[in-house]
Design a protein around this motif. Structure first.
Motif, short mmCIF file in Angstrom:
data_model
loop_
_atom_site.label_atom_id
_atom_site.label_comp_id
_atom_site.label_asym_id
_atom_site.label_seq_id
_atom_site.Cartn_x
_atom_site.Cartn_y
_atom_site.Cartn_z
N GLN A 167 -1.53 -68.02 2.57
CA GLN A 167 -0.90 -68.75 1.69
C GLN A 167 -0.78 -67.88 0.33
O GLN A 167 0.10 -68.05 -0.37
N SER A 168 -1.76 -67.36 -0.22
CA SER A 168 -1.71 -66.60 -1.66
C SER A 168 -0.76 -65.43 -1.50
O SER A 168 -0.21 -65.15 -2.31
N ARG A 169 -0.73 -64.88 0.09
CA ARG A 169 0.26 -63.86 0.03
C ARG A 169 1.82 -64.51 -0.09
O ARG A 169 2.65 -63.89 -0.66
N ILE A 170 1.88 -65.73 0.35
CA ILE A 170 3.16 -66.27 0.41
C ILE A 170 3.65 -66.42 -0.90
O ILE A 170 4.60 -66.24 -1.67
N GLN A 171 2.60 -66.87 -1.87
CA GLN A 171 2.81 -67.18 -3.48
C GLN A 171 3.03 -65.95 -4.06
O GLN A 171 4.11 -65.73 -5.01
N ASP A 172 2.42 -64.76 -3.78
CA ASP A 172 2.79 -63.45 -4.17
C ASP A 172 4.18 -63.09 -4.00
O ASP A 172 5.09 -62.76 -4.93
N ILE A 173 4.73 -63.46 -2.57
CA ILE A 173 6.00 -62.97 -2.45
C ILE A 173 6.96 -64.03 -3.02
O ILE A 173 8.02 -63.35 -3.39
N ASP A 174 6.59 -65.22 -2.90
CA ASP A 174 7.68 -65.96 -3.66
C ASP A 174 7.75 -65.56 -5.18
O ASP A 174 8.98 -65.54 -5.70
N SER A 175 6.86 -65.32 -5.96
CA SER A 175 7.23 -64.86 -7.32
C SER A 175 7.76 -63.49 -7.58
O SER A 175 8.85 -63.51 -8.23
N ARG A 176 7.64 -62.68 -6.38
CA ARG A 176 8.24 -61.43 -6.72
C ARG A 176 9.90 -61.77 -6.03
O ARG A 176 10.79 -61.10 -6.76
N ILE A 177 10.03 -62.65 -5.21
CA ILE A 177 11.43 -62.95 -4.80
C ILE A 177 12.17 -63.53 -6.04
O ILE A 177 13.28 -62.86 -6.48
N ASN A 178 11.61 -64.41 -6.77
CA ASN A 178 12.07 -65.14 -7.68
C ASN A 178 12.58 -63.93 -9.02
O ASN A 178 13.45 -63.99 -9.59
N GLU A 179 11.39 -63.14 -9.24
CA GLU A 179 11.58 -62.07 -10.26
C GLU A 179 12.88 -61.27 -9.91
O GLU A 179 13.59 -61.00 -10.56
N LEU A 180 12.74 -60.72 -8.61
CA LEU A 180 14.02 -60.03 -8.22
C LEU A 180 15.20 -60.58 -8.41
O LEU A 180 16.42 -59.97 -8.67
N GLN A 181 15.27 -62.00 -7.79
CA GLN A 181 16.45 -62.90 -7.98
C GLN A 181 17.08 -62.83 -9.27
O GLN A 181 18.22 -62.52 -9.50
N ARG A 182 16.23 -63.17 -10.09
CA ARG A 182 16.42 -63.09 -11.69
C ARG A 182 17.02 -61.84 -12.15
O ARG A 182 18.28 -61.60 -12.64
N LEU A 183 16.71 -60.60 -11.74
CA LEU A 183 17.22 -59.38 -12.17
C LEU A 183 18.58 -59.18 -11.58
O LEU A 183 19.48 -58.80 -12.01
N ARG A 184 18.58 -59.44 -10.29
CA ARG A 184 19.76 -59.33 -9.41
C ARG A 184 21.06 -60.23 -10.16
O ARG A 184 22.18 -59.58 -10.20
N ASP A 185 20.75 -61.32 -10.29
CA ASP A 185 21.54 -61.99 -11.06
C ASP A 185 22.09 -61.71 -12.41
O ASP A 185 23.28 -61.62 -12.61
N GLU A 186 21.29 -61.23 -13.40
CA GLU A 186 21.63 -60.68 -14.48
C GLU A 186 22.36 -59.27 -14.38
O GLU A 186 23.36 -59.16 -14.81
N LEU A 187 21.94 -58.43 -13.32
CA LEU A 187 22.76 -57.23 -13.15
C LEU A 187 24.06 -57.60 -12.52
O LEU A 187 25.17 -57.00 -13.03
N GLY A 188 24.14 -58.68 -11.73
CA GLY A 188 25.49 -59.14 -11.21
C GLY A 188 26.29 -59.43 -12.26
O GLY A 188 27.73 -58.88 -12.25
N HIS A 189 25.94 -60.12 -13.18
CA HIS A 189 26.78 -60.64 -14.26
C HIS A 189 27.32 -59.43 -15.21
O HIS A 189 28.75 -59.51 -15.28
N LEU A 190 26.48 -58.39 -15.28
CA LEU A 190 26.90 -57.49 -16.13
C LEU A 190 27.86 -56.41 -15.41
O LEU A 190 28.90 -55.90 -15.83
N VAL A 191 27.64 -56.19 -14.20
CA VAL A 191 28.38 -55.49 -13.39
C VAL A 191 29.78 -56.07 -13.37
O VAL A 191 31.00 -55.45 -13.36
N HIS A 192 29.82 -57.53 -13.21
CA HIS A 192 31.05 -58.24 -13.09
C HIS A 192 32.03 -58.18 -14.61
O HIS A 192 33.05 -58.00 -14.27
N ALA A 193 31.18 -58.05 -15.38
CA ALA A 193 31.72 -58.19 -16.93
C ALA A 193 32.39 -56.55 -17.33
O ALA A 193 33.10 -56.43 -18.11
N CYS A 194 31.82 -55.79 -16.39
CA CYS A 194 32.20 -54.23 -16.76
C CYS A 194 33.33 -53.68 -15.80
O CYS A 194 33.71 -53.99 -14.75
#
Lengths: 135, 135
Positions: free
Chosen positions: A85-112
């Motif tokens: 379960q603690s592994r799952i929590q690690d994974i979840d927070s890493r996924i969230n962080e990656l998702q945030r980056l992905r979205d931010e980059l996605g917006h920027l790429v879209h605007a460029c």
DNA sequence: ATAGAGCTTCCAGTCGCTGGAAGGTCAAGG
DNA sequence: CCTTGACCTTCCAGCGACTGGAAGCTCTAT
């Protein structure tokens, strides 16, 4: 069985097996007269267990704990579950962080525009806000 | 401005600034008589740019490229966009892999009682299939 | 005068391997 | 008997991107 055979049968490279031995994750095997490491069937099982644990993303130190629990017939499944379960929590927070980056980059790429022109919102976003600071 | 001030203003630790200098990501600054590094406003901008790039997950080598493009007024926005897009692909594949692990662990945790008893489907899943192999 | 903060360099450690050098061993083929 | 090539051994170094610590110098304030 020599280390090469164990490597093939467990799916763990020989180099990595020696490394695991050096950090005391597995026991030092017996040696034959020529100095070669000699393994038994047990080693195949142990290494396979380690490989699968690693594939599930457990860091080596947690693999160490899992191995202990695996070999301990008196273990409680609760301990194992807690590790997972603690592994799952690690994974979840890493996924969230990656998702945030992905979205931010996605917006920027879209605007460029992404053409030959130099204007680029991506670089502008990286650029610090240029306030007039007292020199 | 000394390195400590630059660190505060750019949000990059002094240690890391020296490290960036050692790997030629930033230029060696001038030194004052006592040997201290002396920075200007430009350095604050550059370090802030680097920090934001790192926060977006660009590896140092790509930050190096971004810095080059940022400073090159003749750049084409297409190059920057391409870098950002390959980052997105990296991130997507990492998210997918993590998602796969998360699901697998989730199933296992779900199947495990997690009590004082030793029975544990998580360990069983890690365990190699015990086929009868010829000894 | 002294304390404390801030600066310098250099070395080591993180994580989990992986590559390579230099050398010993073994089985098969000419 | 000799060579080739696949194994095996040990040890050291490198990956990414820092981070911690030791030892020592400098500056500022009390």
């Amino acid at each position: 069985m020599n280390i090469g055979t164990l490597a093939k049968r467990s799916g763990v490279p020989a180099k990595t097996i020696r490394y695991y031995e050096s950090v005391d994750l597995i026991e030092s095997p017996a040696r034959s007269e020529n100095g070669y490491r000699v393994y038994d069937e047990e080693a195949v099982r142990t290494l396979s267990f380690i490989r699968k644990s690693r594939e599930l993303g457990f860091p080596l130190e947690e693999v160490r704990s899992l191995l202990g629990l695996w070999q301990n017939k008196q273990r409680s499944s609760g301990e194992v579950r807690a590790l997972a379960q603690s592994r799952i929590q690690d994974i979840d927070s890493r996924i969230n962080e990656l998702q945030r980056l992905r979205d931010e980059l996605g917006h920027l790429v879209h605007a460029c525009h992404g053409d030959h022109r130099p204007e680029c919102p991506i670089l502008e976003a990286l650029e610090p806000h240029t306030e007039r600071t007292s020199k």
